[in-house]
Every structure is written in structure tokens, then in C-alpha cells.
Design a protein around this motif. Structure first.
Motif, PDB file in Angstrom:
ATOM      1  N   CYS A   1      24.987 -10.197 -24.998  1.00 47.47           N
ATOM      2  CA  CYS A   1      26.166 -10.635 -24.255  1.00 47.47           C
ATOM      3  C   CYS A   1      27.172  -9.496 -24.254  1.00 47.47           C
ATOM      4  O   CYS A   1      27.695  -9.127 -25.307  1.00 47.47           O
TER       5      CYS A   1
ATOM      6  N   CYS B   1      30.707 -10.839 -25.722  1.00 49.92           N
ATOM      7  CA  CYS B   1      30.745 -11.102 -27.164  1.00 49.92           C
ATOM      8  C   CYS B   1      30.244  -9.890 -27.956  1.00 49.92           C
ATOM      9  O   CYS B   1      30.371  -9.850 -29.172  1.00 49.92           O
TER      10      CYS B   1
ATOM     11  N   CYS C   1      25.710 -16.572 -21.354  1.00 47.33           N
ATOM     12  CA  CYS C   1      26.013 -16.731 -22.775  1.00 47.33           C
ATOM     13  C   CYS C   1      26.534 -18.144 -23.016  1.00 47.33           C
ATOM     14  O   CYS C   1      27.462 -18.585 -22.343  1.00 47.33           O
TER      15      CYS C   1
ATOM     16  N   ARG D   1      28.255 -19.279 -25.328  1.00 48.90           N
ATOM     17  CA  ARG D   1      29.608 -19.280 -25.875  1.00 48.90           C
ATOM     18  C   ARG D   1      30.679 -19.004 -24.804  1.00 48.90           C
ATOM     19  O   ARG D   1      31.670 -19.676 -24.712  1.00 48.90           O
ATOM     20  N   CYS D   2      30.458 -17.919 -24.028  1.00 46.86           N
ATOM     21  CA  CYS D   2      31.556 -17.446 -23.186  1.00 46.86           C
ATOM     22  C   CYS D   2      31.224 -17.446 -21.699  1.00 46.86           C
ATOM     23  O   CYS D   2      32.088 -17.162 -20.874  1.00 46.86           O
TER      24      CYS D   2
HETATM   25 ZN   LIG Z   1      29.348 -14.243 -24.836  1.00 47.49          ZN
END
Ligand SMILES: [Zn+2]
Length: 811
Positions: A174, A177, A191, A193-194
Motif C-alpha cells: 500500500c 500506508c 487497501c 485500511r485506507c
Molecule cells: Zn493503506
């Protein structure tokens, strides 16, 4: 004497008649804590029940309504189980390592250890306000050395048992990140997460061999009491497929390529073969004449993401290598191509192309004018690929065989000729556990001056996370910047030795936390074997469905490994699993960017946590979620105030309830019992509302009925319940009382026996309440087992109800 002070919410009411949640709730929370009501003695418990809810990430955001929706109802279930006579253990802790905490620290410029500590304290305060039965003595925080020494210990066990290994591979990266991600953390190419698009990067990383357990992870699913959808997601993620490995010799030279196919019966339909552009064979087999085109294509592919490469709808690209493979049976020369739709890490990195029966091969063949041959009848391969089953054609010794038999015969031929074998393949890949981030458990590995990896001896655990590292992401592992970390390694192991600079994926921390709750911080074992045997598996696990192919699969793998290593007695961690639904706000998903996230604090302050919890549960079945409304909560508030006015004032020790009140009471006991058991808390609350409606019609009710009502409230509105119970003269806490049971005979106040006729003949009778409506009675008549048999498949022409006597159907 009545005071004249009024509350602005209920100007018509006198203060002493009002229920004041803020004072009452704090009073009971203190009393419960003082009495150690929720502390569990693991060794003395006779009837253990482990109730677990997924622990939160302390990220700096306060608890939002989604947390409450998970924790409140889950606590209600746990309280109910306790009143049913179990020793219930219900813990809460913090999944404190990982990106949410680290990103918050980066944003605010505070070291993650500091900000995490602060956030955990805030969350504990908020969590306490819910009034849950958490045993806070056994809380944990995965970022504390006492915890992560066990994360590291787990790594060492994996390493010792050859389940942890290091290899260079194309991994998901990523760019935002600045870290690698496991396959499970890539959602639709982004990703998890983001939301940034994930790219591929060749890196040397640590993996855990989850694939070794693929079959057991799959087989055990059948016996788990989990949502079917989640089990299906895991089955698809593991992706078992039966097929064959087939060797194709390369024309001129000694090389051979091996493909995996689930359809060996289509071998005679192969018209070309394809290698992934990164396949090491490409360089060896490409003649000079084609090298230029091949290298140019490889450069082009490097720029694409995996998602772009495998997108079914895109135009197929590729180049011929100029080399040929030989068909294993016919010895025919097949051109070898490279194309980006074949991925190096999937299967063997090469495929036999059967354009007549595979959609992507078909599109590719059409683009590059390659032949299409039909080898399974049933479709029209001039128009499109036919991927179904049928009868083998144009296939020599397979001709005329149905697909299943053709597969078997082909495999037998290949094995005989030593040109292939039957194999079972899994889609599941090994778990990539190393991360180039600061805020995680350091991997307990050191390297000697030759670069050879050595596990750190257990006596050096916890292998502390250095505090002098750069925690902001730079693309390089932050721990490389720590002087102390390197000095510590050299001092312990020798000059020139280096520590592993990567930390562990936070999903490693959460893969065994359910065991550490049971350890009470113990330093001797991961978990006391006796306690584990008594308390595992978790009886009820509640959490979000988004963890289906991440945490929920990792935890199963880790538990299985620990069982194999001999540390635990159970193989599966979670016997029963329930996912909460989603709470929306006016139909829209709550999100920070939309600014429509409901913060519980103001509502809890105004209405109390019982009302807040009850309102969330009243929205709909727990697994479906519901839609938030600011006004809806007021309805529950009014219900609580009515209860408070009614029960203590009407309760009379000498009064005897009539049949109608008893029926209402027993109906409510049944509704609450069944509602809570099924996580249909909304019907449980409706049941209590109906009971209150009935009680309000009477001048007096028996003390027993009033007290029973207070007990029914125990799991759902715990503070109000204890307040009512004690006001009504009850001894001890509600949680120490037995759950009320209902008497089916009392469920109906007055019963009528109604005969049921079909075409003039009596076929059965039903018992109904005297107050039942005509519609209800006809429904009941249709539900009679014998009557059902006659009505099945028949058209009802007429339904007649003779009041109080019979129902007659004409069919
Ligand atoms: Zn990410």
C-alpha cells in the motif's frame, strides 16, 4: 407532600415520580463493582459460559453508536445467560497495536505509546458508562510488553514447527500506508485500511503457513454454529479445487512447464499455452528473434495492478514467445505466449489455454486469431466459450464420456504416462505477517553477520519495541532508525548481528487474545491448560461480518496450530458466532466524512444508558441493524418513565392477580426469553411493552408480578432493573436471581376449543384465547397438523367462522 419542582421533559410530572437515570445508573455501577459482581473465578466456576465481543482499536475516535450496538445487546445476552445459571465470563480489552493507533499518533505527532494509553483510558470511561458486566480485572492491551511477549512467543512456536518462513515474493504494497498487506487485507484491489490502490512489489517477507491447514479449516466449518454466509465466504476464500497437474515438454530443449487445471477432460482442446510474463521460464525459452517484443511487454505489465490484469472485461493483451510446447498426448506443437491475465503467484504461473471452454482463453484466442476447438458438447463454441459439463468430443479415447468420467480417465492416462497427476489445489495463500511499520510487536528474529536468521531465545522475551525509532512511515521499516535496538542486539548476540526490523501484522495480536483473557496476565503459560480446557471454546462470539476472511480465519488457524503444538485442547476457538447489523442514520451509512455519525454521549447523558441501549435493540433484529432517529429514543424514554410510575405504586403484597394479568405476564416472560435467545431483542422489548399496557389498566397488581417484571428487565435495562427490584423489596442483585420461567397453561387467559371442518367433516380442533380475533382463529385452524395435510396444495374457496364454535373450510 408533593414538591412543585418540574422536569422540563415531563412538566406534568412531579419530581419524585420521575426516574432519574444519571443518579441511578452511577449508583448501581458502583454497587456492582464493590460487590465484585462480574468477577469470575476460572477455577471455581461450575457452569462456565464464555461470552466474547470483538475488542476495539483505540484510535482516538471515541466510542460511536456502532460500538454501542455491538456491546450493549451482547451484554444483554450475557446477563440473560447468567440469570439462567451460568458462570459468565465477559471480558473487554484493546487491540492497540496497528494502523488506527499509529495513524492517529502520526496525525497528532504524539508517540503511539502515549496516545494509545490516553485513548484506552477514554474508552474505558465510556465503556463503563454502558453498564456492561465486563470483568475488568482481566482486561488486556495488545501493545503492552506483557501481552506482546506472547505474540512473539507464538512466532517462535510457528518458527520451531516450520510454519514460519521467509521468502522473496511479489507482495501487496500500500503506497499510502507504506507497508505490505496480506492478501486478506486487499479488498477489490484496494487497501482494506485506507482505500488506496494496492501495487505489487518484490520483497523478502515472513509468512505463516496457513495453507498447511487449508483442508482442516474447510472441513471444520461444517460443525460450527456460524452464519451460513460467513462460512461460505471462508469456503470460497480457501477455494478448494480438484484437478490435475499436467506437464508440457518444451519443443527443443529439456525444459518443461507444469500447469494446473480443474478440467483435465478438456486437454484435447488446448490450442496454445500461456506463461505469466514474470515466469522464470520465459527468459530461458524465448529465441533471440522474439526477445525485444517479450521484454517490451514485460515492462508494460509491470505498470499494471493485479486488479487491472485480471479484469474480465478488459481487452486481452500478450505476445508470442516464438517457442513451442508439445501436447502431452498428440505431440502437436502449441505456441507459447505470455499474457498479463496469468499471474505468477496463482497456481503454477502458467495455463493450458482451452478457448472453446474458458471465457478468458476464448477472448484471448479471438483477439490473436488462435484456433478454437470444441471438446465438450453442449454449447456453441463459435459464439462463446462453454464452461459447463457435457460429453467429450474430438478427444480420442475420451469421446462419448460424461465430464466426470472423462476427467478420471484423463488423469489415469496422465499418471500412467508419467505426464501428470491428480492434485487438490487451494486458492488460500500463506499469511504474510511482516509489516514495515513501527507500532507492532517486533518479530523475534536476529540475523548473524552472514545474514542467517536465528530465533531469539524465549528467555529474552518480551523483545521490546524500541522507543527511539522514527514512527512516521518512510517506506523503510521504522525500527532501522533505532540505535538502541541495534546496540541491544549486538550486546546480546555479538558484533555485526542485526535484529529483524519488521514488526508483526496486528492480526497476529488478535489471533489468540481470547486465550490471554483466560490467562489473567500469567507469565508461566500462554494459558493455563486446565483453565483453557474448562473455558474454551468461546460459547458466543459477536462481531462484524467484515472479519470473515481476516481475523476469523487467522484465529482458527492459530488455535489449530496451538492444538497441534500441544498447548490447547480445542481446535476451534469460536463455537457460535453472531454478526451485528449496521446502524444507519436516516437511511445513510454513518461516516466521518458525511458528518452523520451518532455520538452516544449526549443521548446517554439525557436519557441514561439503559434507554440508549434499549432503543438500539428496539430498532430491529440485532443481525439486521436499524435506522437511527432522534425522536425514536423518546418513545423508549416514555416507556421507562411509565414503568417507574406503575410498578412500585401498584405493587401490593396482598393482591392476587386475575387470569388476564397472569396471562399477560407469562406471555411477556415467553416473549423476552425467546427474543433474547434469538438475538431478537426488539420482540423482547415489545413483549414487555404489552405487559405494561395491561398492567396499567389495573388498580393493583401482585408484588410477585411486579418483581418478575423487574427481573425480566435485568438483561435489557440492568440499572433500572436493580432499582425496581430493590424498591420492590428484592434482596441482592438482579444478576443473582433466577431467570423467571413461564407456565404454558397460563399463557391464555381463557381458552376456547374450536372444531375445524373441511368440506363439512371435522378434521381436528384448536385451542385459542377467548380474546383472539376471527383472523387469528382461522390462522390457528390452518396451523393444525391434520388440517394442514388436507389443505396442502388445495385451493380454499370459502372460510367460515362460527363464533366460539367452529371454523369451516370449503376446498
Ligand atoms: Zn493503506
Amino acid at each position: 407532600m408533593l414538591t412543585t419542582v418540574r422536569d422540563i421533559r415531563y412538566p406534568w410530572m412531579h419530581m419524585e415520580q420521575l426516574y432519574d437515570p444519571s443518579a441511578v445508573e452511577l449508583k448501581w455501577q458502583k454497587a456492582w463493582a464493590k460487590a465484585k459482581l462480574f468477577e469470575v473465578d476460572f477455577k471455581k466456576a461450575k457452569n462456565p459460559f464464555y461470552s466474547l465481543v470483538m475488542f476495539p482499536y483505540p484510535s482516538g475516535d471515541k466510542l460511536h453508536v456502532g460500538h454501542w450496538y455491538q456491546y450493549g445487546p451482547c451484554d444483554t445476552y450475557a446477563r440473560y445467560i447468567r440469570m439462567k445459571g451460568h458462570d459468565v465470563f465477559s471480558p473487554m480489552g484493546f487491540d492497540a497495536f496497528g494502523l488506527p493507533a499509529e495513524n492517529f499518533a502520526i496525525k497528532t505527532g504524539t508517540p503511539p505509546a502515549e496516545s494509545t494509553d490516553k485513548n484506552v483510558k477514554t474508552m474505558i470511561k465510556q465503556l463503563s458508562r454502558i453498564g456492561t458486566m465486563y470483568d475488568w480485572k482481566k482486561t488486556l492491551n495488545t501493545s503492552e510488553p506483557d501481552y506482546y511477549r506472547w505474540t512473539q512467543w507464538l512466532f517462535l512456536q510457528m518458527h520451531k514447527n516450520e510454519l514460519a518462513y521467509k521468502k522473496e515474493a511479489n507482495v501487496n504494497w500500500c503506497p499510502s500506508c507504506q507497508t505490505v498487506l496480506a492478501n486478506e487485507q486487499v479488498k477489490d484491489g484496494m487497501c482494506e485500511r485506507c482505500g488506496t490502490e494496492v501495487i505489487q512489489k518484490a520483497l523478502t517477507q515472513w509468512f505463516w503457513k496457513i495453507t498447511q491447514y487449508a483442508e482442516r479449516l474447510l472441513d471444520n466449518l461444517d460443525d460450527l454454529d456460524w452464519p451460513e454466509k460467513t462460512k461460505l465466504m471462508q469456503r470460497n476464500w480457501i477455494g478448494r479445487s480438484e484437478g490435475a497437474e499436467i506437464h508440457f515438454a518444451i519443443d527443443a530443449g529439456k525444459e518443461q512447464m507444469t500447469v494446473f487445471t480443474t478440467r483435465p477432460d478438456t486437454l484435447f482442446g488446448v490450442t496454445y499455452v500461456v506463461l505469466a510474463p514474470e515466469h522464470p521460464l520465459v527468459q530461458k525459452i524465448t529465441p533471440k528473434s522474439h526477445l525485444g517484443a517479450v521484454d517490451a511487454y514485460k515492462e508494460e505489465v509491470k505498470k499494471k495492478t493485479e486488479m487491472q490484469r485480471t479484469d474480465l472485461s478488459k481487452t486481452k493483451t500478450g505476445v508470442a514467445t516464438g517457442a513451442y510446447a508439445l501436447h502431452p498426448v498428440t505431440k502437436e506443437k502449441l505456441p507459447i505466449w505470455i499474457a498479463d491475465y496469468v499471474l505468477m503467484h496463482y497456481g503454477t504461473g502458467c495455463v493450458m489455454a482451452v478457448p472453446g471452454h474458458d471465457e478468458r482463453d476464448f477472448a484471448f484466442a479471438k483477439t490473436f486469431d488462435l484456433p478454437v476447438v470444441e471438446v465438450v458438447s453442449g454449447g456453441d463454441v463459435d459464439e462463446a466459450a462453454f464452461g459447463g459439463k457435457g460429453t467429450a468430443v474430438n478427444s480420442q479415447f475420451l469421446d462419448g464420456l460424461p465430464t466426470q468420467e472423462a476427467k478420471k480417465k484423463m488423469i489415469a492416462w496422465l499418471e500412467d504416462a508419467d505426464k501428470g497427476r491428480e492434485v487438490i489445489n487451494y486458492r488460500l495463500r500463506d499469511w504474510l505477517v511482516s509489516r514495515q511499520r513501527y507500532w507492532g510487536a517486533p518479530i523475534p528474529i536476529v540475523y548473524d553477520p552472514d545474514g542467517k536468521a536465528h530465533p531469539i531465545p524465549e528467555k529474552h522475551l518480551p523483545w521490546l519495541l524500541p522507543t527511539d525509532a522514527e514512527f512516521k512511515p518512510t517506506g523503510k521499516s521504522p525500527l532501522t532508525y533505532s540505535k538502541e535496538f541495534i546496540a541491544r542486539t549486538e550486546e546480546l548476540f555479538g558484533k555485526g548481528w542485526r535484529p529483524e526490523f519488521d514488526t508483526m501484522d496486528t492480526f497476529v495480536c488478535s489471533s489468540f487474545y481470547y486465550l490471554r483473557y483466560l490467562a489473567e496476565g500469567g507469565k508461566k503459560h500462554l494459558v493455563d491448560p486446565h483453565v483453557e480446557k474448562t473455558w474454551m471454546p468461546v460459547d458466543m462470539y459477536v462481531g462484524g461480518p467484515e472479519h470473515a476472511t481476516m481475523h476469523l480465519i487467522y484465529a482458527r488457524f492459530v488455535m489449530m496450530s496451538l492444538k497441534n503444538f500441544g498447548f490447547v485442547s480445542e481446535e476451534e476457538p469460536f463455537k457460535k458466532l453472531v454478526h451485528q447489523g449496521l446502524i444507519t442514520n436516516k437511511g445513510a451509512k454513518m461516516s466521518k466524512s458525511k458528518g452523520n455519525v451518532v455520538s452516544p454521549d449526549a443521548f446517554v447523558e439525557r436519557h441514561g444508558s439503559d434507554v440508549f441501549r434499549m432503543y438500539l435493540m428496539f430498532m430491529g433484529p440485532f443481525t439486521d441493524g436499524g435506522d437511527w432517529s432522534d425522536t425514536g429514543i423518546k418513545g423508549i424514554d416514555r416507556f421507562v418513565q411509565r414503568l417507574w410510575r406503575t410498578l412500585p405504586s401498584k405493587a401490593d403484597a396482598k393482591h392476587k392477580d386475575d387470569k388476564v394479568v397472569l396471562a399477560a405476564l407469562h406471555k411477556a416472560i415467553k416473549a423476552v426469553t425467546e427474543g433474547v435467545e434469538k438475538f431478537h431483542f426488539n420482540t423482547a422489548i415489545s413483549g414487555m411493552m404489552e405487559l405494561l399496557n395491561e398492567l396499567e389498566k389495573h388498580d393493583a397488581i401482585s408484588a410477585t408480578t411486579a418483581s418478575t417484571f423487574a427481573l425480566l428487565l435485568g438483561p435489557i435495562a440492568p440499572h433500572l432493573s436493580d432499582e425496581l427490584w430493590s424498591t420492590l423489596g428484592g434482596k441482592g442483585f438482579v444478576m443473582e436471581q433466577k431467570w423467571p420461567s413461564y407456565d404454558p397453561a397460563l399463557l391464555v387467559s381463557d381458552t376456547l376449543t374450536i372444531a375445524v371442518q373441511i368440506n363439512g367433516k371435522v378434521r381436528g380442533d384448536v385451542q385459542v384465547s377467548a380474546s383472539a380475533s376471527k383472523e387469528e382463529i382461522i390462522e390457528a385452524a390452518k396451523g393444525n397438523e391434520n388440517v394442514k395435510k388436507y389443505l396442502e396444495g388445495a385451493v380454499i374457496k370459502k372460510e367460515i367462522y362460527v363464533h366460539g364454535k367452529l371454523v369451516s373450510f370449503v376446498i
